[in-house]
Design a protein around this motif. Structure first.
Motif, short mmCIF file in Angstrom:
data_model
loop_
_atom_site.label_atom_id
_atom_site.label_comp_id
_atom_site.label_asym_id
_atom_site.label_seq_id
_atom_site.Cartn_x
_atom_site.Cartn_y
_atom_site.Cartn_z
N PRO A 505 0.81 -1.22 0.00
CA PRO A 505 0.00 0.00 0.00
C PRO A 505 0.84 1.27 0.00
CG PRO A 505 0.03 -1.00 2.17
CD PRO A 505 0.71 -1.97 1.26
N GLY A 506 2.14 1.16 0.22
CA GLY A 506 2.99 2.35 0.15
C GLY A 506 2.87 3.22 1.38
N ASP A 507 3.52 4.38 1.32
CA ASP A 507 3.54 5.30 2.44
C ASP A 507 2.19 5.99 2.58
OD1 ASP A 507 4.00 7.86 3.90
OD2 ASP A 507 6.03 7.05 4.00
N PRO A 508 1.59 5.95 3.78
CA PRO A 508 0.27 6.58 3.94
C PRO A 508 0.28 8.09 3.72
CG PRO A 508 1.14 5.83 6.05
CD PRO A 508 2.02 5.25 4.99
N VAL A 509 1.39 8.77 4.04
CA VAL A 509 1.44 10.21 3.80
C VAL A 509 1.45 10.50 2.31
CG1 VAL A 509 2.75 12.34 4.18
CG2 VAL A 509 2.60 10.63 6.00
N VAL A 510 2.19 9.70 1.54
CA VAL A 510 2.20 9.88 0.08
C VAL A 510 0.80 9.61 -0.47
CG1 VAL A 510 3.19 9.11 -2.10
CG2 VAL A 510 4.64 9.33 -0.10
N ARG A 511 0.12 8.62 0.07
CA ARG A 511 -1.26 8.35 -0.37
C ARG A 511 -2.15 9.56 -0.09
NH1 ARG A 511 -3.90 4.80 2.24
NH2 ARG A 511 -5.12 3.93 0.56
N GLN A 512 -1.95 10.20 1.07
CA GLN A 512 -2.71 11.41 1.40
C GLN A 512 -2.39 12.51 0.40
OE1 GLN A 512 -1.67 13.18 5.20
NE2 GLN A 512 -2.03 15.18 4.32
N ILE A 513 -1.12 12.68 0.07
CA ILE A 513 -0.72 13.70 -0.90
C ILE A 513 -1.36 13.43 -2.25
CG2 ILE A 513 1.26 14.61 -2.20
CD1 ILE A 513 2.95 14.09 0.36
N GLN A 514 -1.32 12.17 -2.69
CA GLN A 514 -1.90 11.82 -3.99
C GLN A 514 -3.41 12.07 -4.01
OE1 GLN A 514 -0.37 7.83 -3.85
NE2 GLN A 514 1.25 8.25 -5.36
N THR A 515 -4.07 11.71 -2.92
CA THR A 515 -5.51 11.97 -2.84
C THR A 515 -5.80 13.46 -2.92
OG1 THR A 515 -5.84 9.98 -1.50
CG2 THR A 515 -7.56 11.65 -1.42
N THR A 516 -5.02 14.28 -2.21
CA THR A 516 -5.22 15.73 -2.23
C THR A 516 -4.97 16.31 -3.62
OG1 THR A 516 -4.56 15.86 0.08
CG2 THR A 516 -4.51 17.91 -1.19
N LEU A 517 -3.92 15.84 -4.30
CA LEU A 517 -3.64 16.31 -5.66
C LEU A 517 -4.77 15.95 -6.61
CD1 LEU A 517 0.16 15.42 -5.91
CD2 LEU A 517 -0.82 17.71 -5.75
N ASN A 518 -5.35 14.79 -6.42
CA ASN A 518 -6.49 14.40 -7.26
C ASN A 518 -7.69 15.31 -7.03
OD1 ASN A 518 -5.09 12.32 -8.46
ND2 ASN A 518 -5.91 10.72 -7.13
N LEU A 519 -7.95 15.61 -5.76
CA LEU A 519 -9.11 16.43 -5.43
C LEU A 519 -8.93 17.88 -5.84
CD1 LEU A 519 -9.93 15.00 -1.87
CD2 LEU A 519 -11.27 14.68 -3.96
N PHE A 531 5.97 7.59 -4.31
CA PHE A 531 6.27 8.92 -4.84
C PHE A 531 7.13 8.76 -6.10
CE2 PHE A 531 7.48 13.21 -5.31
CZ PHE A 531 6.56 13.96 -4.59
N GLY A 532 6.44 8.59 -7.22
CA GLY A 532 7.13 8.42 -8.50
C GLY A 532 7.05 9.65 -9.36
N PRO A 533 7.48 9.55 -10.62
CA PRO A 533 7.50 10.71 -11.52
C PRO A 533 6.13 11.36 -11.71
CG PRO A 533 8.79 8.88 -12.43
CD PRO A 533 8.08 8.35 -11.22
N ALA A 534 5.07 10.54 -11.76
CA ALA A 534 3.74 11.11 -11.98
C ALA A 534 3.32 11.99 -10.81
CB ALA A 534 2.72 9.99 -12.19
N THR A 535 3.61 11.55 -9.57
CA THR A 535 3.26 12.35 -8.39
C THR A 535 4.09 13.62 -8.35
OG1 THR A 535 2.70 10.33 -7.17
CG2 THR A 535 3.06 12.32 -5.88
N LYS A 536 5.36 13.52 -8.66
CA LYS A 536 6.23 14.70 -8.68
C LYS A 536 5.71 15.71 -9.72
CE LYS A 536 10.97 16.06 -9.83
NZ LYS A 536 12.30 15.58 -10.25
N ALA A 537 5.36 15.22 -10.91
CA ALA A 537 4.86 16.13 -11.95
C ALA A 537 3.55 16.80 -11.52
CB ALA A 537 4.67 15.36 -13.26
#
Length: 635
Positions: A505-519, A531-537
């Motif tokens: 499931p990966g790092d829960p904080v990164v999951r939170q960041i990804q969810t926030t970026l989506n929203l 935290f890969g290239p897509a999240t950084k971009a």
């Protein structure tokens, strides 16, 4: 001079009935009568105005005098002993309520009761707390969190056997301590942070049975050498009462921990400590921090707010000894504790399966522990052994310290053979809820579950969702098939056993960041915690979008930190807040600063991480995130 406000409330013992028609006189310190009042049918007087020093003194940490005025209140009623209260505290701009408990006059007894309210804690020149020198090194544990309906306070040091006990509603206890320790004029965020800390401190004492586990008949003392500044009979301020009523029923804990977090705190201007500074909360509140962010500033960043039921305090011992052949959650708790104690006392043999079944290996572990604790080596967990195991466990895990390991639910590796369903309560339900709530972090179609040990409709809905997700009969009951699948999935995710291969499931904080970026930015990211290239971009596109929106830039949303983006950046400094701060915190976290959890507030933790990052990069460590620092963050 300023003006404060006072209402007097007369009532019979334990607030059973109000006393209407009581005569109330309010006098100044010289004895001059200021008001003559009569209580109404609700036992209340009219609100009166009283002089008080200017409110500005309550915001001045260099002022050590009385930032309040004191008055006398005298209450009389036919056939009841009169009550005289001296030292009633009045603050400028603040409304205070003075409760007066009256008792029937007894022939030959004292016709008058005198109550003296000592000075406010902030008016004392010395904070006498010495948390490290508490009364005991150990305690025992209730195993589940409750908000007590009443709490018993010992009015003196725990060593003072002649001091009396008072039993008061828990909410009144919290209001009393807060009114005695902090200024009611402080910002609401400061009040809330302090009130939550006061509440959690007491709840930790109750949870660990800090005093009752040693045979005392009270839950906490009012000695500031060990506990909090409770003043029996004092007035309560309306601003403090309002915040307390709003947060009552909640407590602070860390993720995966059960126990109320031990909220050590101190004055912060005369005495420093590793925990929260009471005066420091004022500074942070004035800088715009919310209460939870103030608490996370002083305590762990992952501190969270949870709820618990309001119940009477009961002892943790199950009432009957545990011996060979016994089964159930109480056995499982003792197995878990013995294994943890064994890390410090390696001569205690390890129990292979902490599955709630009292077998031979559990009996052997109990006997060796009893030898360690100088108890009769019976292999049976009687009350004395139960209390000793709990005390040793609390000691080795530091449950009443800032450094607590945390008291957690251990699922074990073997599924139970008992079916649980709607209406059930107890340890198996608690275990079920912990496992379901844990899995909800990794499966979006599983709802979060409140862990309270009661199988209600919300728990049933979560069970049905789990059964649907994994192709089981959707009956809402947890029988053998559901237990087996639950353990299979839980152990695979939790890394504590064998089971099918489930994606990390990966790092829960990164999951939170990804969810926030989506929203916020419709980033379309897979919420995988990586935290890969897509999240950084997506972070860079979010930054570019914010620069366009907030500062009128005209950047293309390239997702790369190019020359145009660098030229368009703004300096972000301590005290800033908002989306850009959030995005930069996320970049800091991705660069290895795990103590920075993105919350959009540029506080001291973020500033320290920025300075460290700048030093690591060979940049000027000024704590300001300018163009060059941002470029390095997004490399």
């Amino acid at each position: 001079m300023g003006t404060g406000y006072l209402t007097v409330k007369a009532h019979r013992a334990n607030e059973a009935l109000p006393i209407g028609g009581a005569k109330v006189e309010i006098k100044d310190e010289s004895g001059s009568k200021l008001y003559s009042l009569v209580t109404n049918s609700s036992g209340l007087t009219d609100e009166v105005m009283l002089d008080a020093p200017d409110v500005s003194l309550t915001y001045d940490p260099s002022f050590f005098g009385k930032a309040y005025s004191t008055y006398w209140v005298e209450v009389s009623y036919p056939e009841y002993a009169s009550v005289i209260i001296s030292g009633v505290q009045i603050f400028d701009t603040q409304a205070a309520m003075q409760p007066v408990e009256m008792h029937p006059a007894i022939e030959g007894g004292s016709p008058c009761e005198v109550i003296v309210i000592p000075p406010h804690q902030q008016a004392l020149r010395e904070d006498s707390r010495s948390w490290a020198d508490g009364p005991f090194e150990t305690s025992r544990i209730m195993h589940r969190v409750i908000i007590p309906d009443y709490i018993t306070v010992h009015l003196g040091s725990y060593t003072n056997a002649s001091a009396r006990n008072v039993r008061v509603p828990f909410s009144l206890y919290v209001k009393n301590v807060a009114s005695s320790e902090i200024y009611s004029t402080w910002p609401e965020a400061s009040l809330e942070a302090n009130i939550r800390a006061i509440m959690n401190f007491a709840l930790n004492r109750v949870y660990t049975e800090w005093y009752r586990g040693r045979g005392y008949n009270f839950d906490i003392t009012n000695s500031t050498a060990q506990d909090q500044y409770f003043v029996d009979g004092r007035d309560i301020f309306a601003s403090i009462a309002a915040v307390t009523d709003r947060v009552m029923g909640q407590y602070l804990r860390r993720p995966s921990h059960i126990e109320p977090y031990f909220t050590e705190y101190c004055d912060g201007r005369m005495v420093s400590c590793p925990g929260m500074s009471q005066w420091g909360t004022v500074t942070l509140a004035e800088r715009g921090y919310q209460a939870i962010h103030i608490l996370r500033y002083y305590y762990p960043y992952d501190l969270m707010i949870d709820t618990a039921p309001v119940e009477a305090i009961t002892e943790s011992f199950p009432g009957i000894p545990l011996s060979q052949g016994k089964q159930g959650p109480d056995v499982e708790v003792m197995q878990k504790y013995l294994n943890r104690i064994g890390n410090n006392w390696p001569n205690i043999p390890r129990i292979q399966y902490t599955n709630g079944v009292f077998g031979t290996d559990t009996g052997n572990a109990v006997r060796v522990f009893q030898q360690v604790a100088n108890l009769p080596q019976t292999g049976i967990v009687d009350r004395a052994t139960w209390n000793a195991i709990s005390r040793y466990y609390a000691a080795v895990t530091n449950l009443s310290e800032l450094t607590s390991e945390g008291d957690t639910i251990v699922a074990g590796t073997l599924p139970p053979n008992t079916t649980v369903q709607m209406g059930n309560t107890g340890g198996l339900v608690t275990r079920l809820q912990v496992m379901l709530d844990y899995l909800s972090n990794y499966y979006s179609d599983l709802p979060h579950v409140h862990v309270d040990g009661a199988f209600g409709s919300a728990t049933r809905n979560a069970v049905v969702a789990f059964q649907h997700r994994f192709g089981l009969s959707e009956d809402g009951r947890v029988g053998p098939a559901t237990w087996d699948k639950l353990y299979e999935v839980y152990l695979a995710n939790n890394g504590n056993g064998q089971g099918p291969s489930i994606p990390n499931p990966g790092d829960p904080v990164v999951r939170q960041i990804q969810t926030t970026l989506n929203l916020r930015y419709d980033a379309g990211l897979a919420v995988d915690g990586i935290f890969g290239p897509a999240t950084k971009a997506a972070l860079i596109r979010g930054l570019q979008s914010e620069l366009n929106t907030q500062f009128g830039r005209n950047l293309a949303l390239t997702g790369t930190f190019d020359a145009a983006t660098r030229a368009a950046t703004v300096n972000v400094r301590p005290g800033a807040s908002g989306n850009i701060t959030y995005l930069l915190q996320a970049a800091l976290f991705a660069n290895g600063h795990a103590n920075v959890v993105p919350d959009g507030i540029f506080g001291p933790r973020t500033e320290a991480a920025v300075r460290q990052f700048q030093r690591d990069q060979g940049l000027s460590a000024d704590g300001v995130i300018g163009p060059l620092t941002q470029e390095r963050l997004f490399r």
